[in-house]
Write an enzyme that holds these catalytic residues in place. Structure first.
Site: not given
Ligand SMILES: NC(=O)c1ccc[n+]([C@@H]2O[C@H](COP(=O)([O-])OP(=O)(O)OC[C@H]3O[C@@H](n4cnc5c(N)ncnc54)[C@H](O)[C@@H]3O)[C@@H](O)[C@H]2O)c1
Length: 328
Positions: A74, A117, A168, A235
């Site tokens: 990919k 996926r 948001v 993160d």
């Protein structure tokens, strides 16, 4: 000049969407991807990437799953500024090749395959790591991956009753609710005014917000005892202190996560990871140890999921006569 008269099947975004791949099938394929990977029965180098500025990046992700005859790669971009241009944040192409000859057999749009996926990877994490009887889910980031994740959670968690959602953009959470409440009528939806409001008291939290370098909206002290957080956005959503507070850190692929951290652009504050979800699904290491553990599962996305899901799409397309034949 063609290659011995060979051809490949091209599947556009509409072609892939028209196949109607059910989440239950993708969830099964992604669970099998985790299991085979955990047993070491796949070829899966860590993805390589280039940063493209403003939090944008592109990755090349090859994989080989011999048991499924799936070989492919990919090429995918994540461009956080795209939705403002009316374009998907995540897009790309998948190339499948014949494992016997290496000749390309299919080229397809990767947008829907990626969403299916990725959502399924959250579903598998929930199936293996959520506490028994998990009833309340929170989705932070009600975009493409957030939607797919809720579809997968609804398959994976038989006790799911309530969904809190936070985005948001009010229009994103309201379209999330109208679309998914029609599809999943057994669930009660609540739109929240902040990410902490959605997360406190939830049994399973999925985060899928842009990795744009902004301050993570979720800090320490929010994930309740016994909860599972699945981060699909590296993160971006949880602070380093929030990650450090978890009792167990799991990832979809330990070596890829370590390589991503070492590359330097992401995961600087990531604590030491305890477990690889593939090995948990393969029964080679424990998942949740008790009902009170706070678990964070970091699913960066692995290429075996892509090639197995693309393979499902290819088989369906062949059966349905979908797509366009192109000479090699
Ligand atoms: N782990 C994987 O395998 C994988 C695969 C694909 C995409 N991703 C990542 O998932 C993330 C989401 O991708 P997407 O395709 O769903 O994008 P998207 O643009 O469709 O959705 C993101 C949503 O997050 C919302 N948002 C932005 N900041 C927020 C905040 N602070 N709190 C709550 N909501 C906020 C946006 O308004 C938007 O609706 C990206 O970071 C992408 O790179 C991960």
């Amino acid at each position: 000049m063609t290659v011995g008269g060979a051809s490949l099947l091209y599947l556009s975004r509409d072609d892939v969407a028209g196949l109607g791949l059910p989440m239950s099938d993708v969830l099964a394929a992604v669970e099998e991807s985790f299991r085979l990977k955990g047993r070491g029965e796949v070829g899966l180098p860590a993805k390589i990437g280039v940063e493209a500025g403003g939090g944008a990046f592109a990755h090349a992700m090859p994989a080989f799953v011999p048991a499924a005859g799936a070989l492919g790669v990919k090429w995918v971009g994540s461009f956080p500024g795209n939705p403002a241009r009316g374009l998907p944040a995540v897009s790309g192409l998948i190339v499948l090749s014949d494992p016997a000859t290496g000749l390309p057999t299919a080229v397809m749009d990767a947008t829907l395959v990626t969403a299916l996926r990725t959502g399924a990877s959250a579903g598998v994490a929930a199936r293996w790591l959520a506490r028994e009887g998990a009833a309340v889910a929170a989705v932070v980031g009600c975009g493409v991956q957030g939607r797919a994740s809720l579809r997968a959670l609804a398959e994976a968690l038989p006790g799911l009753r309530e969904v809190r959602c936070r985005d948001v953009h009010e229009s994103a959470s309201s379209s999330f609710v109208s679309e998914l409440s029609a599809e999943l009528p057994g669930l009660e939806f609540r739109v929240c005014d902040s990410a902490p409001e959605a997360v406190v008291g939830a049994d399973v939290v999925v985060t899928a917000i842009p990795m744009d370098g902004g301050r993570p909206p979720l800090d320490a002290g929010l994930l309740v005892a016994g909860a599972l957080a699945v981060a699909l956005d590296y993160d971006a959503a949880w602070t380093a202190a929030a990650m450090a507070e978890c009792d167990r850190l799991v990832t979809d692929d330990l070596s890829q996560t370590q390589a991503t951290k070492a590359a330097g652009a992401h995961l600087a504050g990531l604590p030491v990871i305890d477990a690889d979800l593939g090995r948990v699904v393969a029964g080679l290491e424990p998942g949740r140890r008790d009902a009170a553990q706070r678990i964070l599962c970091l699913n960066l996305g692995i290429a075996t999921h892509d090639v197995l899901t693309a393979r499902l799409a290819y088989e369906r397309a062949l059966a349905a006569g979908a797509g366009t034949r192109l000479p090699l």
